[in-house]
Design a protein around this motif. Sequence first.
Motif, PDB file in Angstrom:
ATOM      1  N   PHE A   6       1.112  -0.923  -0.116  1.00 49.83           N
ATOM      2  CA  PHE A   6       0.309  -0.002  -0.383  1.00 49.83           C
ATOM      3  C   PHE A   6       1.013   1.241  -0.016  1.00 49.83           C
ATOM      4  O   PHE A   6       1.489   1.251   0.672  1.00 49.83           O
ATOM      5  CB  PHE A   6      -0.891  -0.090   1.365  1.00 49.83           C
ATOM      6  N   LYS A   8       0.744   5.078  -0.287  1.00 47.33           N
ATOM      7  CA  LYS A   8       0.784   6.429  -0.454  1.00 47.33           C
ATOM      8  C   LYS A   8       1.418   7.543  -1.084  1.00 47.33           C
ATOM      9  O   LYS A   8       2.388   7.609  -0.336  1.00 47.33           O
ATOM     10  CB  LYS A   8       0.109   7.211   0.973  1.00 47.33           C
ATOM     11  N   GLU A  38      -4.582  -0.609   2.717  1.00 45.83           N
ATOM     12  CA  GLU A  38      -4.012  -0.805   3.595  1.00 45.83           C
ATOM     13  C   GLU A  38      -4.240  -2.396   4.829  1.00 45.83           C
ATOM     14  O   GLU A  38      -3.203  -2.019   4.879  1.00 45.83           O
ATOM     15  CB  GLU A  38      -4.080   0.649   4.676  1.00 45.83           C
ATOM     16  N   ILE A  44       3.895  -1.100   4.324  1.00 45.40           N
ATOM     17  CA  ILE A  44       2.580   0.892   4.268  1.00 45.40           C
ATOM     18  C   ILE A  44       3.705   1.560   3.933  1.00 45.40           C
ATOM     19  O   ILE A  44       4.233   1.724   4.578  1.00 45.40           O
ATOM     20  CB  ILE A  44       1.536   0.671   5.098  1.00 45.40           C
ATOM     21  N   PHE A  66      -3.339   3.661   9.984  1.00 46.59           N
ATOM     22  CA  PHE A  66      -2.404   2.724   9.513  1.00 46.59           C
ATOM     23  C   PHE A  66      -2.137   1.607  10.701  1.00 46.59           C
ATOM     24  O   PHE A  66      -2.043   0.757  10.207  1.00 46.59           O
ATOM     25  CB  PHE A  66      -1.018   3.219   8.732  1.00 46.59           C
ATOM     26  N   LYS A  70      -3.812  -2.170  10.022  1.00 47.41           N
ATOM     27  CA  LYS A  70      -2.279  -2.755   9.208  1.00 47.41           C
ATOM     28  C   LYS A  70      -2.598  -4.198  10.123  1.00 47.41           C
ATOM     29  O   LYS A  70      -3.037  -4.403  11.059  1.00 47.41           O
ATOM     30  CB  LYS A  70      -1.357  -2.215   9.545  1.00 47.41           C
TER      31      LYS A  70
END
Length: 433
Positions: A6, A8, A38, A44, A66, A70
């Motif tokens: 994931f 961003k 996520e 991540i 997160f 997660k």
Amino acid sequence: MAKKLFLKTLGCAMNVRDSEHMIAELNRIERYDLTQDESEADLIIINTCSVREKPVNKLFSEIGQFVKHKKKSAKIGVCGCTASHLGEEILKRAPEVSFVLGARNISKITQAVNSEKFLGINIDHDESEYAFGEFRQNLYKAYINISIGCDKKCAFCIVPHTRGDEISIPHDIILNEAMKATKNGAKEIFLLGQNVNNYGKRLSGGRKGELNFSQLLSQISKIDEVERIRFTSPHPLHMDDEFLEVFASNPKICKSMHMPLQSGSTNILKAMKRGYTKEWFLKRAEKLRQMSPNVAISTDIIVGFPGESEKDFEDTMSVMEEVRFEQIFSFKYSARPLTAAAQMTNVVDDETASLRLQRLQNRHMSMLDEMSSKYLDKTFEVYFEELRDNGMAAGRTSQNFTVCVAGSEELLGKMKNVKITRPQRLVLYGQIV
Ligand code: SAH
Ligand code: F3S
């Protein structure tokens, strides 16, 4: 089995390209598939921006989210400009983060992921000749870095402190990237750097480049499969006649120029250390419009820089009236750590800055209404790049106007003539002719 990533990405096109580089590097060793969820990710990564304060403030609450969602075994990494300048503080404040990798340290991603804890924030690290792996999220438009860092040190800007000194990438690496991208289907090459038209002044180890920016553009245009060339960001100070001439005369160079004004007041420009005056900017813009009559000019404007008086702000408004920018990215000044402007005490209060920003944006909106209505019934060549909701495909004209038509996948990567039937401020709707 492939792992799930994931990722961003915040901020500018350079961050988008850095994210692609990280994905490519990770995939050299083991397969990572991208996920939008996520909670199923094994890794991540947040690729951060630090140009303004807001996204930086949101970072820690975002990490908290997160951590909540997660998988237990998933690792979290913070990369990019905020990673560069907050560095160790991130590891201290958010113990769940296992690595922090600054914008100039992207090539260390595999090492970072495979370490218990990793901090890579050296802004002198030189990746200008590093052979990154292959990965592109958009096959039609290929981002290619031509330099890293920035030497300008504008008083408001944190970028030189997070991305380090400016180093150009050798032209053979750039040309090779462009050829590879066109083989994979890209018709558009998008050159990236903080200060692109200063290209070639210094390569790795202090060598001078063989080509300047204008020559680099000409070389790229000689690749047959390249149909369009774009670049960002040029600096108004380096818009010399040779550059404007190449821009105007080369049909492959898109007629969209970013001229970041920042302020229309010569006093404020001086305090910002931009290196040009109001008059100089106006003359360059006038010459550009003369030489390229169908150019669209976009700009960045900061309001509320320390010491900005009502008169200074009026100067910015008057440059906007004169140049009639087709697109404006406008921001309220945000004091950034490490910058010269952060020490200035003559701050503009927030309410005044907000009112000025509103005035500027409102006036530009009404200018846009006047401008866009002129595009009714005009035909533009549009390069289609993405699908939108409700059965629309979107592309761009040479001037970087967004155009939408009814259509689907078969249009992607194609160049079509479109007649505008419904021009709006930010999107022109039309039909293929
Ligand atoms: N190299 C690019 C700038 C990158 S930052 C250029 O010269 O155009 C992108 C834009 O963010 C800048 O042009 C500026 O308008 C804005 N910006 C940068 N620092 C800022 C700050 N401290 N406060 C508000 N806006 C800022
Ligand atoms: Fe920032 Fe000025 Fe460079 S805005 S990125 S210091 S040209």
